[in-house]
Motif scaffolding. Structure first.
Motif, PDB file in Angstrom:
ATOM      1  N   GLU A 245       0.816  -1.221   0.000  1.00  0.00           N
ATOM      2  CA  GLU A 245       0.000   0.000   0.000  1.00  0.00           C
ATOM      3  C   GLU A 245       0.849   1.271   0.000  1.00  0.00           C
ATOM      4  O   GLU A 245       0.537   2.218  -0.709  1.00  0.00           O
ATOM      5  CB  GLU A 245      -0.918   0.015   1.230  1.00  0.00           C
ATOM      6  CG  GLU A 245      -2.020  -1.011   1.194  1.00  0.00           C
ATOM      7  CD  GLU A 245      -2.810  -1.096   2.494  1.00  0.00           C
ATOM      8  OE1 GLU A 245      -3.714  -1.950   2.558  1.00  0.00           O
ATOM      9  OE2 GLU A 245      -2.534  -0.335   3.450  1.00  0.00           O
ATOM     10  N   GLU A 246       1.915   1.300   0.799  1.00  0.00           N
ATOM     11  CA  GLU A 246       2.712   2.518   0.962  1.00  0.00           C
ATOM     12  C   GLU A 246       3.782   2.704  -0.107  1.00  0.00           C
ATOM     13  O   GLU A 246       4.130   3.834  -0.444  1.00  0.00           O
ATOM     14  CB  GLU A 246       3.417   2.520   2.323  1.00  0.00           C
ATOM     15  CG  GLU A 246       2.504   2.677   3.497  1.00  0.00           C
ATOM     16  CD  GLU A 246       3.266   2.761   4.813  1.00  0.00           C
ATOM     17  OE1 GLU A 246       4.497   2.938   4.808  1.00  0.00           O
ATOM     18  OE2 GLU A 246       2.610   2.623   5.861  1.00  0.00           O
ATOM     19  N   LEU A 247       4.321   1.587  -0.612  1.00  0.00           N
ATOM     20  CA  LEU A 247       5.489   1.666  -1.492  1.00  0.00           C
ATOM     21  C   LEU A 247       5.302   0.973  -2.839  1.00  0.00           C
ATOM     22  O   LEU A 247       6.190   1.039  -3.687  1.00  0.00           O
ATOM     23  CB  LEU A 247       6.704   1.038  -0.789  1.00  0.00           C
ATOM     24  CG  LEU A 247       7.104   1.641   0.559  1.00  0.00           C
ATOM     25  CD1 LEU A 247       8.128   0.749   1.253  1.00  0.00           C
ATOM     26  CD2 LEU A 247       7.638   3.041   0.368  1.00  0.00           C
ATOM     27  N   ALA A 248       4.182   0.274  -3.025  1.00  0.00           N
ATOM     28  CA  ALA A 248       3.911  -0.492  -4.255  1.00  0.00           C
ATOM     29  C   ALA A 248       5.001  -1.533  -4.513  1.00  0.00           C
ATOM     30  O   ALA A 248       5.475  -1.691  -5.635  1.00  0.00           O
ATOM     31  CB  ALA A 248       3.736   0.431  -5.454  1.00  0.00           C
ATOM     32  N   VAL A 249       5.418  -2.230  -3.440  1.00  0.00           N
ATOM     33  CA  VAL A 249       6.435  -3.270  -3.567  1.00  0.00           C
ATOM     34  C   VAL A 249       5.961  -4.559  -2.914  1.00  0.00           C
ATOM     35  O   VAL A 249       5.117  -4.547  -2.023  1.00  0.00           O
ATOM     36  CB  VAL A 249       7.789  -2.861  -2.936  1.00  0.00           C
ATOM     37  CG1 VAL A 249       8.395  -1.678  -3.665  1.00  0.00           C
ATOM     38  CG2 VAL A 249       7.654  -2.597  -1.446  1.00  0.00           C
ATOM     39  N   ARG A 250       6.566  -5.650  -3.361  1.00  0.00           N
ATOM     40  CA  ARG A 250       6.383  -6.946  -2.728  1.00  0.00           C
ATOM     41  C   ARG A 250       7.637  -7.229  -1.919  1.00  0.00           C
ATOM     42  O   ARG A 250       8.744  -6.933  -2.389  1.00  0.00           O
ATOM     43  CB  ARG A 250       6.167  -8.027  -3.793  1.00  0.00           C
ATOM     44  CG  ARG A 250       4.817  -7.843  -4.506  1.00  0.00           C
ATOM     45  CD  ARG A 250       4.767  -8.582  -5.802  1.00  0.00           C
ATOM     46  NE  ARG A 250       5.738  -7.933  -6.702  1.00  0.00           N
ATOM     47  CZ  ARG A 250       6.237  -8.512  -7.776  1.00  0.00           C
ATOM     48  NH1 ARG A 250       5.893  -9.721  -8.108  1.00  0.00           N
ATOM     49  NH2 ARG A 250       7.106  -7.859  -8.536  1.00  0.00           N
ATOM     50  N   VAL A 251       7.464  -7.755  -0.716  1.00  0.00           N
ATOM     51  CA  VAL A 251       8.599  -8.006   0.167  1.00  0.00           C
ATOM     52  C   VAL A 251       8.531  -9.402   0.761  1.00  0.00           C
ATOM     53  O   VAL A 251       7.457  -9.976   0.892  1.00  0.00           O
ATOM     54  CB  VAL A 251       8.665  -6.973   1.324  1.00  0.00           C
ATOM     55  CG1 VAL A 251       8.984  -5.588   0.813  1.00  0.00           C
ATOM     56  CG2 VAL A 251       7.379  -6.970   2.133  1.00  0.00           C
ATOM     57  N   GLU A 252       9.723  -9.898   1.098  1.00  0.00           N
ATOM     58  CA  GLU A 252       9.840 -11.116   1.885  1.00  0.00           C
ATOM     59  C   GLU A 252      10.275 -10.679   3.271  1.00  0.00           C
ATOM     60  O   GLU A 252      11.245  -9.927   3.414  1.00  0.00           O
ATOM     61  CB  GLU A 252      10.880 -12.041   1.265  1.00  0.00           C
ATOM     62  CG  GLU A 252      11.086 -13.304   2.077  1.00  0.00           C
ATOM     63  CD  GLU A 252      12.135 -14.205   1.450  1.00  0.00           C
ATOM     64  OE1 GLU A 252      11.898 -15.416   1.421  1.00  0.00           O
ATOM     65  OE2 GLU A 252      13.186 -13.695   1.003  1.00  0.00           O
ATOM     66  N   ILE A 253       9.554 -11.121   4.292  1.00  0.00           N
ATOM     67  CA  ILE A 253       9.815 -10.702   5.664  1.00  0.00           C
ATOM     68  C   ILE A 253      10.756 -11.698   6.332  1.00  0.00           C
ATOM     69  O   ILE A 253      10.569 -12.907   6.236  1.00  0.00           O
ATOM     70  CB  ILE A 253       8.495 -10.592   6.470  1.00  0.00           C
ATOM     71  CG1 ILE A 253       7.472  -9.717   5.737  1.00  0.00           C
ATOM     72  CG2 ILE A 253       8.761 -10.090   7.873  1.00  0.00           C
ATOM     73  CD1 ILE A 253       7.930  -8.304   5.457  1.00  0.00           C
ATOM     74  N   GLY A 254      11.760 -11.160   7.031  1.00  0.00           N
ATOM     75  CA  GLY A 254      12.735 -11.977   7.738  1.00  0.00           C
ATOM     76  C   GLY A 254      12.576 -11.879   9.243  1.00  0.00           C
ATOM     77  O   GLY A 254      11.459 -11.762   9.762  1.00  0.00           O
ATOM     78  N   ASP A 255      13.693 -11.875   9.932  1.00  0.00           N
ATOM     79  CA  ASP A 255      13.722 -11.879  11.393  1.00  0.00           C
ATOM     80  C   ASP A 255      13.393 -10.504  11.975  1.00  0.00           C
ATOM     81  O   ASP A 255      13.535  -9.482  11.317  1.00  0.00           O
ATOM     82  CB  ASP A 255      15.113 -12.292  11.893  1.00  0.00           C
ATOM     83  CG  ASP A 255      15.449 -13.732  11.537  1.00  0.00           C
ATOM     84  OD1 ASP A 255      14.514 -14.552  11.386  1.00  0.00           O
ATOM     85  OD2 ASP A 255      16.649 -14.033  11.400  1.00  0.00           O
ATOM     86  N   ARG A 256      13.023 -10.508  13.247  1.00  0.00           N
ATOM     87  CA  ARG A 256      12.805  -9.263  13.986  1.00  0.00           C
ATOM     88  C   ARG A 256      14.111  -8.494  14.104  1.00  0.00           C
ATOM     89  O   ARG A 256      15.181  -9.075  14.189  1.00  0.00           O
ATOM     90  CB  ARG A 256      12.283  -9.563  15.394  1.00  0.00           C
ATOM     91  CG  ARG A 256      10.845 -10.020  15.496  1.00  0.00           C
ATOM     92  CD  ARG A 256       9.854  -8.875  15.341  1.00  0.00           C
ATOM     93  NE  ARG A 256      10.113  -7.760  16.228  1.00  0.00           N
ATOM     94  CZ  ARG A 256       9.713  -7.684  17.489  1.00  0.00           C
ATOM     95  NH1 ARG A 256       9.023  -8.639  18.034  1.00  0.00           N
ATOM     96  NH2 ARG A 256      10.005  -6.608  18.208  1.00  0.00           N
ATOM     97  N   VAL A 257      13.997  -7.166  14.128  1.00  0.00           N
ATOM     98  CA  VAL A 257      15.142  -6.286  14.333  1.00  0.00           C
ATOM     99  C   VAL A 257      14.877  -5.506  15.613  1.00  0.00           C
ATOM    100  O   VAL A 257      13.867  -4.804  15.723  1.00  0.00           O
ATOM    101  CB  VAL A 257      15.318  -5.297  13.159  1.00  0.00           C
ATOM    102  CG1 VAL A 257      16.475  -4.346  13.431  1.00  0.00           C
ATOM    103  CG2 VAL A 257      15.534  -6.044  11.847  1.00  0.00           C
TER     104      VAL A 257
END
Length: 148
Positions: free
Chosen positions: A69-81
């Protein structure tokens, strides 16, 4: 997330904390920082993209949705930071996850004033929102310069 506290009469009140998720999108040793455009009191300050987890929604699913919604990108989520960061007078908690862009997607500033890719040495060159600032320290070790 539930919390408990004693009210004025000694009774224990239970309330749900709202969960806000953020994405530390990392590419080539840099992290994506986004400048807020609103509200006026935080406009121009920098944050990690993300937003509220809706009822019944998993944190990772919320973060994937917010990045689209904010960036028009698809992402893969990793570990907590970093750690959970309490915000909004204790009524919400920010949880930041490492993420990477998929399929050569390029972020677009759909809801932000500006976007910048920052190296570890550049993290202090912007003014972070108070809730995002504690994450910056935990993020530094993840931003290794390619080839180093």
């Amino acid at each position: 997330m539930r919390t408990e506290r004693a009210n004025g009469g000694g009774q224990v009140e239970r309330r749900d904390l709202k969960v806000i998720v953020g994405a530390a999108i990392i590419r080539d040793g840099r992290v994506l920082a986004c400048a807020r455009s609103a509200p006026p009191e935080v406009a121009g300050m920098w944050e990690f993209p993300g937003g509220k987890v809706e009822p019944g929604e998993a944190e990772v699913d919320a973060l994937v949705r917010e990045c689209a919604e904010e960036l028009a990108v698809r992402v893969e989520i990793g570990d907590r930071v970093g750690r959970d960061v309490r915000m909004a007078h204790g009524r919400s908690v920010l949880k930041v996850y490492a993420a990477r862009l998929l399929d050569h997607d390029e972020p677009q500033a759909l809801e932000h004033e500006a976007l910048r890719w920052l190296t570890a040495d550049e993290l202090d060159s912007v003014t972070w929102l108070p809730a995002d600032a504690p994450i910056v320290t935990a993020l530094r070790p993840l931003l290794k310069t390619p080839g180093r």
